[in-house]
Scaffold this motif. Sequence first.
Motif, PDB file in Angstrom:
ATOM      1  N   ALA A   1       0.656  -1.034   0.036  1.00 55.25           N
ATOM      2  CA  ALA A   1      -0.319   0.016   0.249  1.00 55.25           C
ATOM      3  C   ALA A   1       0.841   0.965  -0.209  1.00 55.25           C
ATOM      4  O   ALA A   1       2.121   1.389   0.395  1.00 55.25           O
TER       5      ALA A   1
ATOM      6  N   TYR B   1      -4.795  -2.002   8.838  1.00 53.48           N
ATOM      7  CA  TYR B   1      -3.952  -1.766   7.660  1.00 53.48           C
ATOM      8  C   TYR B   1      -5.056  -1.719   6.430  1.00 53.48           C
ATOM      9  O   TYR B   1      -4.476  -1.897   5.449  1.00 53.48           O
ATOM     10  N   ARG B   2      -5.948  -0.694   6.511  1.00 55.51           N
ATOM     11  CA  ARG B   2      -7.106  -0.396   5.888  1.00 55.51           C
ATOM     12  C   ARG B   2      -6.790   0.448   5.139  1.00 55.51           C
ATOM     13  O   ARG B   2      -6.815   1.634   5.351  1.00 55.51           O
ATOM     14  N   ASP B   3      -7.481   1.145   3.633  1.00 55.47           N
ATOM     15  CA  ASP B   3      -7.669   1.908   2.535  1.00 55.47           C
ATOM     16  C   ASP B   3      -7.907   3.038   3.882  1.00 55.47           C
ATOM     17  O   ASP B   3      -8.987   2.895   4.405  1.00 55.47           O
ATOM     18  N   GLY B   4      -6.935   3.980   3.523  1.00 54.24           N
ATOM     19  CA  GLY B   4      -7.933   5.170   4.918  1.00 54.24           C
ATOM     20  C   GLY B   4      -7.672   5.606   5.310  1.00 54.24           C
ATOM     21  O   GLY B   4      -7.976   6.177   6.141  1.00 54.24           O
ATOM     22  N   THR B   5      -6.512   4.258   6.870  1.00 54.96           N
ATOM     23  CA  THR B   5      -6.089   4.749   7.847  1.00 54.96           C
ATOM     24  C   THR B   5      -5.372   5.604   8.107  1.00 54.96           C
ATOM     25  O   THR B   5      -4.415   5.996   7.312  1.00 54.96           O
TER      26      THR B   5
ATOM     27  N   LYS C   1      -2.057   9.360   5.326  1.00 56.06           N
ATOM     28  CA  LYS C   1      -3.214   7.571   5.277  1.00 56.06           C
ATOM     29  C   LYS C   1      -2.274   7.018   4.480  1.00 56.06           C
ATOM     30  O   LYS C   1      -1.739   7.010   3.461  1.00 56.06           O
ATOM     31  N   ILE C   2      -3.321   5.270   4.589  1.00 59.67           N
ATOM     32  CA  ILE C   2      -3.094   4.771   3.586  1.00 59.67           C
ATOM     33  C   ILE C   2      -3.779   4.476   2.327  1.00 59.67           C
ATOM     34  O   ILE C   2      -5.117   4.914   3.058  1.00 59.67           O
ATOM     35  N   LEU C   3      -2.564   4.615   1.437  1.00 56.11           N
ATOM     36  CA  LEU C   3      -4.064   4.909   0.744  1.00 56.11           C
ATOM     37  C   LEU C   3      -3.465   3.473  -0.686  1.00 56.11           C
ATOM     38  O   LEU C   3      -2.563   2.546  -0.771  1.00 56.11           O
ATOM     39  N   GLY C   4      -4.787   2.177  -0.190  1.00 57.91           N
ATOM     40  CA  GLY C   4      -4.686   0.844  -0.463  1.00 57.91           C
ATOM     41  C   GLY C   4      -4.621   0.533   0.167  1.00 57.91           C
ATOM     42  O   GLY C   4      -4.802   0.764   1.972  1.00 57.91           O
ATOM     43  N   SER C   5      -5.521  -0.847   0.907  1.00 57.08           N
ATOM     44  CA  SER C   5      -5.034  -1.472   1.879  1.00 57.08           C
ATOM     45  C   SER C   5      -4.296  -3.083   1.543  1.00 57.08           C
ATOM     46  O   SER C   5      -3.871  -3.839   0.693  1.00 57.08           O
TER      47      SER C   5
END
Length: 455
Positions: free
Chosen positions: A374, A404-408, A427-431
Amino acid sequence: MTTPGQPVDGLTDFAELMAHEQEFNGDQVDPAVRTRRRRRGLLITAVCLVLMLAVTGGYIGWALTAPVDPPTATTRAPEVPVGDAVAMAAPPVAASAISIAGADAYLGATASGTWSATGTGEPFPIASITKLITALVILDASPLASADDPGPTITFGKADHDLYDVYYVQGATIAPMPTGTSMSLHDALAAMLIPSASNYAEALSSRVFGSQDAFLRATRDWLAAHGLAGTTVAEPTGISPRNTSTPADLLAIAKLAAANPAIAQIVATSSITIPGAGALHNTNGLLGTSGITGLKTGNLGEGTHSLLYTATLDVGAGAPLSVTGVVLGGASRESVNTTVVAALESIRSGFHQVPVASAGQEVGSISTPWGSTATLVIAETASIFTWSDTPIEMTMDIDTPPTYRDGTVVGGVTWTAGPNTVTAPVKILGSVEPPTEWWRLTHPSELGSFWGAGD
């Protein structure tokens, strides 16, 4: 001793050995021996299968539940921008100085003293700026309670009226003063300061102090009391080139004038009509332009045009800034005005928003041994308010997220410049997906120990 019919162990082994040899030679084997052999083989096979199943089942259970190393985050700090430097052009005058109050957090504590200056700092003829000193000395002796306090009434006689002609032939600025004219001290000061009437400056100072000698003694005392050693006043109007002052002294005089309610109100007035003096217009054509609120013009001819000014600038830094400035020895009134406006615009434009990040800007990545990845991105566009090219400092703080999910949101980037700080979340982009069962079963070396931690 053996039971009848039960073979002795040695004989039994011998019988089976003979059976093996018979079977090898193709001879018939005793059925009892063959049955015993089969049972023993089946038993051994069963035991091996049980052991194999036990081991395989334990491995599968361990592989599917063993801990794996968490995802690894790699960060790349974004480039720190630099604001555009302010270009303060050197004014085409003999000397200048600027003081700025209300911006110490951006410009430093010395800005409210003298922020910038040009020239040698030596005394220079100040012309009609002298009248501002005359007004301050008069109000020191005869103060007005407020900006609207008219003060005592002043009546001008024939000797005062005759000053009109005296200054007229010298080419000085004058205003009507018929014999017997009466007006308040406030209005007399307005007639002196707004149109810069020299006849009013001498007449009023003589009326308040009784004579010019007394006025000049009071002026010297006033200058000394305020630490203005670089200023000399030889007469109240400024027509004499012996009336001189330094840029530093003039900044101090300007602040004293701006702090006096009556003077501040008068010098901010563009025009006024006073009985006896008539309609009067301010010589400061910059009033109301670029935030200018005063104070006084002065000139003794070509190459001696000057302006002592105050201005209020709203630059987006909270409270407006108070600017005090002076230019001395300009070629013309127009060139002086252009110089002042350019200086104020440079100050105003020097306070600006500097973009530091854009939404979606990549600042790192997340990877796992099983190939799931991600991206770390800045979640919001951000900018910071600062002055000129003030250095911008940046720090990045990334935490271990609960998921570790998208948007976290996993942390943030913080920028600091002068007194201001701004933070944008990361933030995280992608999971990041968990490892598959097949990967677990086929990558035992990347799982926790099968035999226990530390084995």
